[in-house]
Design a protein around this motif. Structure first.
Motif, PDB file in Angstrom:
ATOM      1  N   PHE A  83       2.962  -1.770   1.357  1.00 59.06           N
ATOM      2  CA  PHE A  83       3.051  -2.675   2.503  1.00 59.06           C
ATOM      3  C   PHE A  83       3.967  -3.847   2.181  1.00 59.06           C
ATOM      4  O   PHE A  83       4.759  -4.284   3.023  1.00 59.06           O
ATOM      5  CB  PHE A  83       1.666  -3.201   2.883  1.00 59.06           C
ATOM      6  N   ALA A  84       3.854  -4.378   0.959  1.00 58.34           N
ATOM      7  CA  ALA A  84       4.678  -5.517   0.556  1.00 58.34           C
ATOM      8  C   ALA A  84       6.146  -5.126   0.481  1.00 58.34           C
ATOM      9  O   ALA A  84       7.029  -5.914   0.804  1.00 58.34           O
ATOM     10  CB  ALA A  84       4.200  -6.054  -0.787  1.00 58.34           C
TER      11      ALA A  84
ATOM     12  N   ASP B  90       1.433  -9.128  -4.286  1.00 61.12           N
ATOM     13  CA  ASP B  90       1.947  -8.152  -3.324  1.00 61.12           C
ATOM     14  C   ASP B  90       1.082  -8.118  -2.068  1.00 61.12           C
ATOM     15  O   ASP B  90       1.581  -8.150  -0.943  1.00 61.12           O
ATOM     16  CB  ASP B  90       1.989  -6.749  -3.939  1.00 61.12           C
ATOM     17  N   PHE B  91      -0.214  -8.027  -2.279  1.00 63.47           N
ATOM     18  CA  PHE B  91      -1.151  -7.988  -1.150  1.00 63.47           C
ATOM     19  C   PHE B  91      -1.061  -9.270  -0.331  1.00 63.47           C
ATOM     20  O   PHE B  91      -1.000  -9.242   0.902  1.00 63.47           O
ATOM     21  CB  PHE B  91      -2.574  -7.792  -1.663  1.00 63.47           C
TER      22      PHE B  91
ATOM     23  N   GLN C 142       3.219  -9.983   7.453  1.00 65.81           N
ATOM     24  CA  GLN C 142       3.077  -8.876   8.398  1.00 65.81           C
ATOM     25  C   GLN C 142       2.250  -9.289   9.612  1.00 65.81           C
ATOM     26  O   GLN C 142       1.193  -9.899   9.475  1.00 65.81           O
ATOM     27  CB  GLN C 142       2.390  -7.678   7.715  1.00 65.81           C
ATOM     28  N   ASN C 143       2.730  -8.939  10.773  1.00 67.55           N
ATOM     29  CA  ASN C 143       1.995  -9.166  12.015  1.00 67.55           C
ATOM     30  C   ASN C 143       1.180  -7.912  12.316  1.00 67.55           C
ATOM     31  O   ASN C 143       1.670  -6.974  12.930  1.00 67.55           O
ATOM     32  CB  ASN C 143       2.959  -9.465  13.165  1.00 67.55           C
ATOM     33  N   ILE C 144      -0.061  -7.900  11.863  1.00 68.94           N
ATOM     34  CA  ILE C 144      -0.875  -6.698  11.935  1.00 68.94           C
ATOM     35  C   ILE C 144      -2.066  -6.948  12.842  1.00 68.94           C
ATOM     36  O   ILE C 144      -2.846  -7.874  12.629  1.00 68.94           O
ATOM     37  CB  ILE C 144      -1.387  -6.283  10.535  1.00 68.94           C
TER      38      ILE C 144
ATOM     39  N   ILE D 252      -6.078   1.682  -2.436  1.00 64.65           N
ATOM     40  CA  ILE D 252      -5.917   0.324  -1.914  1.00 64.65           C
ATOM     41  C   ILE D 252      -4.762  -0.387  -2.611  1.00 64.65           C
ATOM     42  O   ILE D 252      -3.887  -0.980  -1.974  1.00 64.65           O
ATOM     43  CB  ILE D 252      -7.223  -0.475  -2.077  1.00 64.65           C
ATOM     44  N   GLU D 253      -4.735  -0.339  -3.925  1.00 62.04           N
ATOM     45  CA  GLU D 253      -3.687  -1.046  -4.670  1.00 62.04           C
ATOM     46  C   GLU D 253      -2.310  -0.453  -4.388  1.00 62.04           C
ATOM     47  O   GLU D 253      -1.325  -1.189  -4.260  1.00 62.04           O
ATOM     48  CB  GLU D 253      -4.006  -1.000  -6.169  1.00 62.04           C
ATOM     49  N   THR D 254      -2.237   0.868  -4.271  1.00 66.87           N
ATOM     50  CA  THR D 254      -0.967   1.518  -3.940  1.00 66.87           C
ATOM     51  C   THR D 254      -0.506   1.115  -2.545  1.00 66.87           C
ATOM     52  O   THR D 254       0.658   0.773  -2.331  1.00 66.87           O
ATOM     53  CB  THR D 254      -1.112   3.051  -4.009  1.00 66.87           C
TER      54      THR D 254
END
Length: 295
Positions: A24-25, A104-105, A112-114, A17-19
């Motif tokens: 993503f960032a 970052d998260f 981000q448009n997710i 998750i952290e990676t």
């Protein structure tokens, strides 16, 4: 010393998750592959799919993971024997520390448009409702019933204060001492209360204007969902995880009935009463369902 299988699995999942959040960032959600996440976390692609069904499942799980983490930290402060103002200030402090740690998260979430599905939309609405009740609870502890007509307005202004500072921290990278923001915001609320009372202001938003999901207490189903999510964070053995998830499933069924059997629920909750991390959820379930927890 050998590590328990559940603890090992939990550490691997959190590492993924952290990676993933960092990637993503840096690269964007859509430009980051499952292979890149797995490689960055030092595991195989196959190991990724032991924890997540897909990249969408991954991001949903990440949202829930960070929400659980920050909720646990706030709950820990609430259990301390602090005066209401000091407690609220401390709660804001732990959230601020979390914001700095996981910028970052949060940056990814802002930019981000997710599209991650209807279930996550429901989860986000639950988070918003929980945030409303968190602020409402703290305001009531500090100011009491005399300010109740103003609480909707105060919560709107309080959300603006907190989110405004957090936005500057995340996007503009400003530095604020972690232990100063909470007391500062509580003092600003004191100023708002003083102004409202001095001018005898008429509320702009009354309690009757509050949207239905915010007006109601957090439903039993939301608490059960949170309990189910928390199970995976505790480093339990796979057998224990399956046992507790089965119990949650039975409680979902029972509490969804028009006339749930209270003795059944009391017996099921015993499984969670033995785990300290579920103390608050058990007490809240008992309060909402008007039952006594078994010794």
């Amino acid at each position: 010393m050998n590590m328990k299988p559940g603890v090992y699995m939990k550490e691997k999942k959190i590492k993924l998750i952290e990676t993933g959040m960092k990637l993503f960032a840096e690269k964007g959600y859509h430009m980051t592959s499952v292979e890149a996440i797995a490689e960055g976390a030092g595991v195989s692609k196959g190991a990724f799919y032991l924890h997540f069904q897909s990249k969408k499942d991954f991001i949903v799980t990440a949202f829930r993971h960070y929400h659980q983490e920050i909720t646990a930290r706030v709950e820990s402060v609430q259990k301390q024997n602090l005066a209401p103002r000091d407690s609220f200030a401390k709660q804001i402090e732990v959230v601020t520390k979390y914001i700095y740690r996981y910028k970052d998260f949060l940056m990814m979430h802002l930019y981000q448009n997710i599209s991650i599905g209807e279930n996550t939309d429901v989860f986000m609405k639950q988070m918003n409702a929980e945030n409303f009740h968190w602020l409402r609870q703290n305001l009531n502890r500090i100011y009491g019933d005399k300010m109740a007509p103003y609480y909707p307005d105060m919560i709107i202004q309080l959300e603006g204060l907190i989110s405004g500072y957090f936005k500057w921290i995340i996007i503009d990278d400003i530095h604020i001492e972690r232990n100063q923001l909470g007391p500062y915001i509580v003092r600003r609320m004191d100023d708002i209360v003083s102004g409202l009372l001095e001018r005898e202001e008429t509320p702009l938003v009354t309690p009757d204007d509050i949207p239905e999901p915010y007006r109601e207490e957090v439903p039993v189903s939301t608490i059960l969902t949170a309990m189910k999510d928390k199970i995976d964070t505790l480093g339990l053995t796979p057998e224990k995880v399956r046992e507790l998830e089965d119990v949650i499933g039975i409680m979902f069924t029972e509490t969804g009935k028009d006339h749930p059997q209270k003795p059944v629920i009391q017996g099921l909750l015993v499984h969670f009463q033995r785990i300290p991390e579920f103390e608050q959820e058990c007490q809240e379930m008992a309060r909402l369902l008007h039952i006594q927890l078994l010794d």
